[in-house]
Design a protein around this motif. Sequence first.
Motif, PDB file in Angstrom:
ATOM      1  N   SER A   1       0.818  -1.203   0.000  1.00 13.10           N
ATOM      2  CA  SER A   1       0.000   0.000   0.000  1.00 13.10           C
ATOM      3  C   SER A   1       0.858   1.261   0.000  1.00 13.10           C
ATOM      4  CB  SER A   1      -0.920   0.012   1.219  1.00 13.10           C
ATOM      5  OG  SER A   1      -1.708   1.177   1.243  1.00 13.10           O
ATOM      6  N   GLY A   2       0.627   2.112  -0.997  1.00 12.13           N
ATOM      7  CA  GLY A   2       1.343   3.372  -1.103  1.00 12.13           C
ATOM      8  C   GLY A   2       2.640   3.296  -1.875  1.00 12.13           C
ATOM      9  N   LEU A   3       3.139   2.075  -2.116  1.00 11.81           N
ATOM     10  CA  LEU A   3       4.387   1.892  -2.861  1.00 11.81           C
ATOM     11  C   LEU A   3       4.116   1.486  -4.300  1.00 11.81           C
ATOM     12  CD1 LEU A   3       7.620   1.601  -2.419  1.00 11.81           C
ATOM     13  CD2 LEU A   3       7.124  -0.848  -2.521  1.00 11.81           C
ATOM     14  N   GLY A   4       3.081   0.663  -4.520  1.00 15.22           N
ATOM     15  CA  GLY A   4       2.772   0.119  -5.827  1.00 15.22           C
ATOM     16  C   GLY A   4       2.621  -1.385  -5.754  1.00 15.22           C
ATOM     17  N   TRP A   5       3.006  -2.092  -6.808  1.00 13.91           N
ATOM     18  CA  TRP A   5       2.859  -3.539  -6.807  1.00 13.91           C
ATOM     19  C   TRP A   5       3.899  -4.181  -7.709  1.00 13.91           C
ATOM     20  CZ3 TRP A   5      -0.496  -0.107  -9.080  1.00 13.91           C
ATOM     21  CH2 TRP A   5      -0.692  -0.206 -10.460  1.00 13.91           C
ATOM     22  N   ILE A   6       4.114  -5.481  -7.495  1.00 12.70           N
ATOM     23  CA  ILE A   6       5.061  -6.276  -8.269  1.00 12.70           C
ATOM     24  C   ILE A   6       4.289  -7.442  -8.858  1.00 12.70           C
ATOM     25  CG2 ILE A   6       7.197  -7.611  -8.205  1.00 12.70           C
ATOM     26  CD1 ILE A   6       7.628  -5.993  -5.444  1.00 12.70           C
ATOM     27  N   ARG A   7       4.230  -7.510 -10.156  1.00  7.23           N
ATOM     28  CA  ARG A   7       3.514  -8.600 -10.807  1.00  7.23           C
ATOM     29  C   ARG A   7       4.433  -9.801 -10.964  1.00  7.23           C
ATOM     30  NH1 ARG A   7      -0.794  -9.479 -15.593  1.00  7.23           N
ATOM     31  NH2 ARG A   7      -0.400 -11.689 -15.773  1.00  7.23           N
ATOM     32  N   ALA A   8       3.918 -10.966 -10.562  1.00  6.43           N
ATOM     33  CA  ALA A   8       4.642 -12.225 -10.749  1.00  6.43           C
ATOM     34  C   ALA A   8       4.262 -12.793 -12.111  1.00  6.43           C
ATOM     35  CB  ALA A   8       4.278 -13.204  -9.637  1.00  6.43           C
ATOM     36  N   ASN A   9       5.245 -12.915 -12.995  1.00  4.30           N
ATOM     37  CA  ASN A   9       4.964 -13.338 -14.372  1.00  4.30           C
ATOM     38  C   ASN A   9       5.140 -14.829 -14.605  1.00  4.30           C
ATOM     39  OD1 ASN A   9       4.570 -10.576 -15.208  1.00  4.30           O
ATOM     40  ND2 ASN A   9       6.793 -10.340 -15.122  1.00  4.30           N
ATOM     41  N   GLY A  10       5.800 -15.514 -13.655  1.00  3.95           N
ATOM     42  CA  GLY A  10       6.050 -16.945 -13.835  1.00  3.95           C
ATOM     43  C   GLY A  10       4.800 -17.781 -13.646  1.00  3.95           C
ATOM     44  N   LYS A  11       4.779 -18.964 -14.243  1.00  8.02           N
ATOM     45  CA  LYS A  11       3.629 -19.873 -14.137  1.00  8.02           C
ATOM     46  C   LYS A  11       3.888 -21.027 -13.182  1.00  8.02           C
ATOM     47  CE  LYS A  11       1.155 -17.525 -17.008  1.00  8.02           C
ATOM     48  NZ  LYS A  11       0.008 -16.735 -16.498  1.00  8.02           N
ATOM     49  N   SER A  12       5.097 -21.074 -12.625  1.00  6.42           N
ATOM     50  CA  SER A  12       5.441 -22.210 -11.770  1.00  6.42           C
ATOM     51  C   SER A  12       5.271 -21.920 -10.288  1.00  6.42           C
ATOM     52  CB  SER A  12       6.896 -22.626 -12.039  1.00  6.42           C
ATOM     53  OG  SER A  12       7.775 -21.540 -11.809  1.00  6.42           O
ATOM     54  N   GLY A  13       4.838 -20.696  -9.949  1.00  2.00           N
ATOM     55  CA  GLY A  13       4.662 -20.348  -8.548  1.00  2.00           C
ATOM     56  C   GLY A  13       5.960 -19.838  -7.928  1.00  2.00           C
ATOM     57  N   ALA A  14       5.855 -19.254  -6.735  1.00  3.17           N
ATOM     58  CA  ALA A  14       7.030 -18.710  -6.062  1.00  3.17           C
ATOM     59  C   ALA A  14       6.722 -18.469  -4.595  1.00  3.17           C
ATOM     60  CB  ALA A  14       7.463 -17.397  -6.718  1.00  3.17           C
ATOM     61  N   LEU A  15       7.781 -18.476  -3.800  1.00  7.89           N
ATOM     62  CA  LEU A  15       7.695 -18.076  -2.398  1.00  7.89           C
ATOM     63  C   LEU A  15       8.496 -16.785  -2.266  1.00  7.89           C
ATOM     64  CD1 LEU A  15       6.790 -18.838   0.531  1.00  7.89           C
ATOM     65  CD2 LEU A  15       9.069 -19.851   0.812  1.00  7.89           C
TER      66      LEU A  15
END
Length: 368
Positions: A336-350
């Motif tokens: 909130s207030g910073l923006g966002w990061i889109r995850a483009n991979g299809k294999s998932g992530a932690l």
Amino acid sequence: MTKNRCAGCGIALQTSEKDRPGFVPEGALAREPVICQRCFRIKNYNDASSVAIDQDDFLRLLGGIASTSSLVVHIVDLFDFEGSLISGLQRFVGSNPVLLVVNKIDLLPRVTNWNRLRNWVQKQARANGLKVADVVLCSARRNIGFDRVVETIAELRGDRDVYVVGATNVGKSTLVNRLIADYSDLHRELTVSRYPGTTLDAVHIPLEDGRSIIDTPGIVYKSRLSEVIPRESLQAVLPEKPLKPMTYQLNAKQTLFFGGLARFDFVEGDHQSFTAYVSQGLPIHRTKLEKADELYEAHKGEMLSPPSREGLESVPPWTRHTLRIQPNSDADVFVSGLGWIRANGKSGALVDVYAPKGVKVLLREAIV
């Protein structure tokens, strides 16, 4: 009204804080009647300047809306959608319709699918328990879509009053100023009233049909990064130009620093790309996860800024948020207030996200 209260809105008058409710210059105290600066600007300049109150006071202010016959216009910031959406608004409005006005659409890339975005907004509103009569996308800064906002208000309000609500810095005053110019006969004496049991300056602006626009103060949410960082850091964080997405190809155990305000660790997952949607004024630094702690301690407030070393003293310590992005999901990591990061991979992530304590961090369906 007594001399220590505004004759316009009933707020307790004060002469020390310009950005808080009830401010009046000392030289104006001798006038008769005495009105606060906000009422003065509405009456004389058709200008509804923003003021802010805390969450508890704001919720008390909302308490009387359900018993009225009103259209509620809720303005949110598209760049900080979840951070500026008023949680629990539905339980205060009763059966009154809610128009959701989504401001700052000019920040998204021009190739954005606006129908998809509108559907996304409706879905997010439902997920937050808000039933909306309609959604209008606009840009106060670029004057895009404001005619449609005014038209939709006219269509939905009938003979109702119009309550305008929103968090700070979402463009609320711009909309109120436009409504005043279009609908209000300010040659009449400014008539305003207080909600029972409050002294908040909810300003009632008379309309030509005898109804009113009720301009409520902006609510301050401490869960927004923009509310907890030093004022001098805001220019780097709040975008004024369309966002330029920055894509990073990352292996697991790599880190991105967003100035000295937040940190993104790609902990587990296949090699994949992540796209950051943040202000162009905010520098991003990439490093290995094993070196991240050392880098931060050595360079916070300098290379990793904003904030400055002096500004860091007023920012809450970081809290870690562990998020698991599911395979084949279109997901954003939202701060909130910073923006966002889109995850483009299809294999998932932690991933681990570090942000000042209290700032809202979550996973959501990708906005673009």
